[in-house]
Design a protein around this motif. Structure first.
Motif, PDB file in Angstrom:
ATOM      1  N   VAL A 151      -3.694 -16.637   9.065  1.00  0.00           N
ATOM      2  CA  VAL A 151      -2.006 -15.261   9.145  1.00  0.00           C
ATOM      3  C   VAL A 151      -1.723 -14.856  10.527  1.00  0.00           C
ATOM      4  O   VAL A 151      -2.555 -15.095  11.590  1.00  0.00           O
ATOM      5  CB  VAL A 151      -3.553 -14.039   8.808  1.00  0.00           C
ATOM      6  CG1 VAL A 151      -2.213 -13.100   8.558  1.00  0.00           C
ATOM      7  CG2 VAL A 151      -3.315 -14.289   6.831  1.00  0.00           C
ATOM      8  N   GLN A 152      -0.990 -14.936  10.665  1.00  0.00           N
ATOM      9  CA  GLN A 152      -0.627 -13.991  12.232  1.00  0.00           C
ATOM     10  C   GLN A 152       0.189 -12.718  12.334  1.00  0.00           C
ATOM     11  O   GLN A 152       0.362 -12.569  13.408  1.00  0.00           O
ATOM     12  CB  GLN A 152       0.997 -15.062  12.512  1.00  0.00           C
ATOM     13  CG  GLN A 152       1.598 -16.420  12.029  1.00  0.00           C
ATOM     14  CD  GLN A 152       0.284 -17.285  13.439  1.00  0.00           C
ATOM     15  OE1 GLN A 152       0.579 -16.941  14.420  1.00  0.00           O
ATOM     16  NE2 GLN A 152      -0.164 -18.022  12.832  1.00  0.00           N
ATOM     17  N   GLY A 153       0.420 -12.139  10.986  1.00  0.00           N
ATOM     18  CA  GLY A 153       0.232 -10.344  11.084  1.00  0.00           C
ATOM     19  C   GLY A 153       1.580 -10.140  11.130  1.00  0.00           C
ATOM     20  O   GLY A 153       2.337  -9.070  11.544  1.00  0.00           O
ATOM     21  N   GLY A 154       2.522 -10.282  10.791  1.00  0.00           N
ATOM     22  CA  GLY A 154       4.393 -10.381  10.739  1.00  0.00           C
ATOM     23  C   GLY A 154       4.110  -9.514   9.665  1.00  0.00           C
ATOM     24  O   GLY A 154       4.210  -9.714   8.313  1.00  0.00           O
ATOM     25  N   VAL A 155       4.636  -8.323   9.529  1.00  0.00           N
ATOM     26  CA  VAL A 155       4.844  -7.291   8.304  1.00  0.00           C
ATOM     27  C   VAL A 155       6.318  -7.076   8.338  1.00  0.00           C
ATOM     28  O   VAL A 155       6.761  -6.159   9.324  1.00  0.00           O
ATOM     29  CB  VAL A 155       3.923  -6.332   8.199  1.00  0.00           C
ATOM     30  CG1 VAL A 155       4.175  -5.231   7.097  1.00  0.00           C
ATOM     31  CG2 VAL A 155       2.400  -7.046   8.372  1.00  0.00           C
ATOM     32  N   GLU A 156       7.031  -7.110   7.169  1.00  0.00           N
ATOM     33  CA  GLU A 156       8.187  -6.567   7.188  1.00  0.00           C
ATOM     34  C   GLU A 156       7.896  -5.374   6.200  1.00  0.00           C
ATOM     35  O   GLU A 156       7.751  -6.458   5.022  1.00  0.00           O
ATOM     36  CB  GLU A 156       9.506  -7.706   6.857  1.00  0.00           C
ATOM     37  CG  GLU A 156       9.448  -8.796   7.418  1.00  0.00           C
ATOM     38  CD  GLU A 156       9.795  -7.895   8.740  1.00  0.00           C
ATOM     39  OE1 GLU A 156      10.661  -6.896   8.519  1.00  0.00           O
ATOM     40  OE2 GLU A 156       9.927  -8.625   9.590  1.00  0.00           O
ATOM     41  N   VAL A 157       8.872  -4.285   5.823  1.00  0.00           N
ATOM     42  CA  VAL A 157       9.120  -3.908   4.396  1.00  0.00           C
ATOM     43  C   VAL A 157      10.290  -3.200   4.433  1.00  0.00           C
ATOM     44  O   VAL A 157      11.441  -2.990   5.630  1.00  0.00           O
ATOM     45  CB  VAL A 157       8.391  -2.294   5.450  1.00  0.00           C
ATOM     46  CG1 VAL A 157       8.651  -1.286   4.110  1.00  0.00           C
ATOM     47  CG2 VAL A 157       6.878  -1.990   5.101  1.00  0.00           C
ATOM     48  N   GLU A 158      11.459  -3.756   3.196  1.00  0.00           N
ATOM     49  CA  GLU A 158      12.767  -3.913   3.053  1.00  0.00           C
ATOM     50  C   GLU A 158      12.735  -2.723   2.073  1.00  0.00           C
ATOM     51  O   GLU A 158      11.960  -3.897   0.458  1.00  0.00           O
ATOM     52  CB  GLU A 158      12.512  -5.811   2.968  1.00  0.00           C
ATOM     53  CG  GLU A 158      12.449  -6.535   3.736  1.00  0.00           C
ATOM     54  CD  GLU A 158      12.751  -7.780   3.425  1.00  0.00           C
ATOM     55  OE1 GLU A 158      12.613  -8.164   2.333  1.00  0.00           O
ATOM     56  OE2 GLU A 158      12.113  -9.435   4.365  1.00  0.00           O
ATOM     57  N   GLY A 159      13.489  -2.520   1.958  1.00  0.00           N
ATOM     58  CA  GLY A 159      13.875  -1.296   0.550  1.00  0.00           C
ATOM     59  C   GLY A 159      12.833  -1.178  -0.333  1.00  0.00           C
ATOM     60  O   GLY A 159      12.688  -0.615  -1.681  1.00  0.00           O
ATOM     61  N   LEU A 160      11.461  -0.351   0.818  1.00  0.00           N
ATOM     62  CA  LEU A 160      10.363   0.396  -0.036  1.00  0.00           C
ATOM     63  C   LEU A 160      10.810   1.293  -0.509  1.00  0.00           C
ATOM     64  O   LEU A 160      11.100   2.168   0.170  1.00  0.00           O
ATOM     65  CB  LEU A 160       9.051  -0.186   1.092  1.00  0.00           C
ATOM     66  CG  LEU A 160       8.117   0.422   0.237  1.00  0.00           C
ATOM     67  CD1 LEU A 160       8.242  -0.573  -1.073  1.00  0.00           C
ATOM     68  CD2 LEU A 160       7.043   0.427   1.327  1.00  0.00           C
ATOM     69  N   SER A 161      10.827   1.989  -1.641  1.00  0.00           N
ATOM     70  CA  SER A 161      10.399   3.313  -2.728  1.00  0.00           C
ATOM     71  C   SER A 161       9.204   2.851  -4.041  1.00  0.00           C
ATOM     72  O   SER A 161       9.246   2.378  -4.176  1.00  0.00           O
ATOM     73  CB  SER A 161      11.646   2.917  -3.607  1.00  0.00           C
ATOM     74  OG  SER A 161      12.692   3.648  -2.778  1.00  0.00           O
TER      75      SER A 161
END
Length: 580
Positions: A339-349
């Motif tokens: 794990v590198q730790g990159g987090v993406e939150v995309e259009g989250l509801s």
């Protein structure tokens, strides 16, 4: 009985059936002990028939012979009953052990949402009180039911053999007993269900009050709380009283009917003896068998309330076991590695239910190793976002990715092992300080634990204790200050190998000097790791790489400290308001 009782009974029987050898031994011993006890009345009749009216007409050899046989039969029956009780105790303990284990295993498999909507005290009541109630019923009432069946059948066959004509009495009393008992059972079943429910609610309230004693005293709300508890206590007492009161009515009423039956049997037997159609010994044996026939029925009526209580308790226990576990991982879910730790939150509801959406169309990009601060007013959705990152809940719309992989395509266990959480509400368990710090690291060495404690600023305090790192702390660390407990949980987090840290106002319970020490140590610890920090004191996150400003479930601003101050928006107002 209603379907829920039938299903509950069959399910309890299935638990017993898992221990076939013990169950078979218990049944065999029960049958033999009761059969031997049923021989006694017949021998009594034979002994009486050996006595003829008039002097010198007693055949003493027969009387002594039958009396000795009675002593042997009753003695052997008592001995077999003792062994049967030993076997049943072992059987019921195995059943209760398995039941309690299944409940606890299920609690660990249930989603977080289950615990968010239930009182801890009620769940504890199910594990302890309800299962103990089932245990008591299995170890006593089940034996009584089995004994009743064997004794009633044996006594009926014996009476049929001795004097079929006298059985006509039972054509009157048995239907009365059956109709009365069935009608009362139908009435009291919901009363015992309500009783278990009210006791669970009372335990839940008691657990809340005990944990909030300081707050209660600080606000001088003792009288108010006493009033609330008294009201809840009255509800539980009333429920308990109604269940026990109406349940206890069955036994005396059935006993009256049985005594009426005995009177009629004695009258009919005397008339038959006068007409010479039956011997005095047969009359005596028939009366004894009638008592054995009606006695168990009376005892069964007396324990109906206990059986109903046990069934209501078992229903509550099975309700937990039958709860839907946390949704299983997708069949093609994989374990994440490197794990590198990159987090993406995309259009989250997200919404907890369909009535109101909590988070709305969130978009956030976090690079590996960044320190991300999440700020906002209470109820803005900060903790909800953290719950979604760890998949305690799943998003209603949109997605979250970790290193470019949708987290729903990862196994929950491997995903959660990527995170270490330090919450504002600390959790410690009864054990040594070493065990608490090393929690989650079975291979943790003494040196590693000490280094983590030094980094958290708690090493000097631990070293000054009588047993150092092997000092026992009580459950939840009640013999430690809030600051000390928080420092131990922070040391635990520092020992973790996870690539992502989540800190929920982790330094809120320590003084300013200690807070600065912890921050310096944690900045060194977090180097190369992604870190999410929920912060209320904005002065603690000025060095964050990315600050997410949340309001009403939306990210209204994001950037670093300087850029957000220059923007003069929501964050700037929050920041300056803390220093006015």
């Amino acid at each position: 009985m209603k379907n829920w009782n039938k299903k509950t009974i069959l399910r309890l029987v299935s638990y017993l059936g898992r221990h076939k050898a013990l169950l078979a031994a218990a049944i065999a011993l029960t049958v033999m002990s009761n059969v031997l006890a049923l021989i006694g009345p017949m021998l009594t009749g034979y002994a009486i028939d050996a006595i003829e009216p008039g002097p010198g007409s007693v055949i003493m050899t027969k009387v002594i012979f039958y009396c000795v046989l009675m002593i042997l039969c009753y003695g052997a029956s008592a001995l077999l009953t003792y062994f049967m009780n030993v076997v049943v105790i072992n059987l019921t303990q195995k059943v209760v052990f398995r039941m309690r284990k299944e409940v606890f295993d299920k609690l660990l498999d249930l989603p977080v949402s289950y615990f968010d909507t239930r009182q801890a005290g009620d769940l504890i009541s199910r594990i302890s009180y309800d299962i103990d109630t089932v245990n008591s019923s299995l170890s006593t009432d089940v034996i009584q039911v089995c004994t009743t069946v064997i004794t009633v059948v044996g006594a009926f066959c014996s009476m049929l053999y001795l004097a079929p004509a006298m059985l006509v009495v039972f054509l009157v009393t048995l239907p009365i007993t059956f109709i009365f008992t069935s009608s009362r059972v139908k009435y009291i079943k919901p009363l015992f269900r309500t009783r278990s429910k009210k006791l669970g609610e009372l335990n839940g309230m008691a657990e809340e009050l005990i944990s909030g004693q300081k707050t209660i005293k600080a606000y001088g709300r003792e009288e108010v709380i006493l009033g609330r508890f008294a009201a809840k206590n009255i509800e539980s007492v009333d429920a308990y009283y109604k269940a026990e009161y109406y349940g206890s009515m069955i036994g005396p009423c059935v006993n009256f009917i049985n005594n009426l039956s005995l009177t009629l049997i004695s009258t009919v037997g005397a008339l038959l003896y006068l007409f010479g159609t039956i011997s005095l010994g047969s009359v005596s044996s028939f009366i004894l068998y009638s008592r054995k026939f009606s006695g168990p029925i009376n005892e069964l009526a007396n324990i109906i309330s206990e059986i109903q209580s046990a069934l209501a308790a078992a229903e509550r226990v099975f309700a937990v076991i039958d709860e839907e576990p946390e949704k299983a991982d997708d069949p093609d879910a994989v374990e994440i590695a490197d794990v590198q730790g990159g987090v993406e939150v995309e259009g989250l509801s997200f919404s907890y239910d369909e009535s109101r959406e909590i988070l709305h169309d969130m978009n956030v990009s976090v690079k590996p190793g960044q320190l991300v601060a999440i700020v906002g007013h209470t109820g803005a959705g900060k903790t909800t976002l953290i719950n979604l990152l760890m998949r305690f809940y799943d998003a209603s719309k949109g997605r979250i990715t970790l290193d470019g992989v949708d987290i729903t395509k990862l196994t929950r266990k491997s995903l959660r092992l990527c995170y270490t959480m330090v919450l504002q509400d600390t959790w410690l368990f009864g054990g040594t300080i070493f065990d608490n710090i090393a929690y989650g690291r079975d291979d943790a060495t003494q040196e590693a634990v000490m280094e983590a404690a030094k980094a958290a600023g708690i090493h000097d305090y631990i070293s000054g204790l009588p047993n150092g790192y092997y000092t026992e702390i009580s459950d939840d660390g009640v013999n430690l200050s809030k600051g000390q407990k928080q420092l131990i949980t922070i040391a635990r987090a520092m020992l973790s190998r996870s690539e992502i840290l989540i800190l929920d106002e982790a330094t809120s319970n320590v003084d300013t000097r200690t807070e600065r020490q912890i921050q310096d140590a944690m900045y060194a610890l977090m180097e190369g790791r992604t870190c999410f920090v929920i912060a209320h004191r904005l002065s603690t996150i000025e060095n964050a790489d990315l600050i997410l400003v949340m309001d009403d479930g939306r990210v209204v601003e994001q950037g670093n400290h300087r850029s957000l101050l220059d923007k003069g928006g929501t964050y700037a107002k929050m920041y300056y308001s803390q220093f006015e």
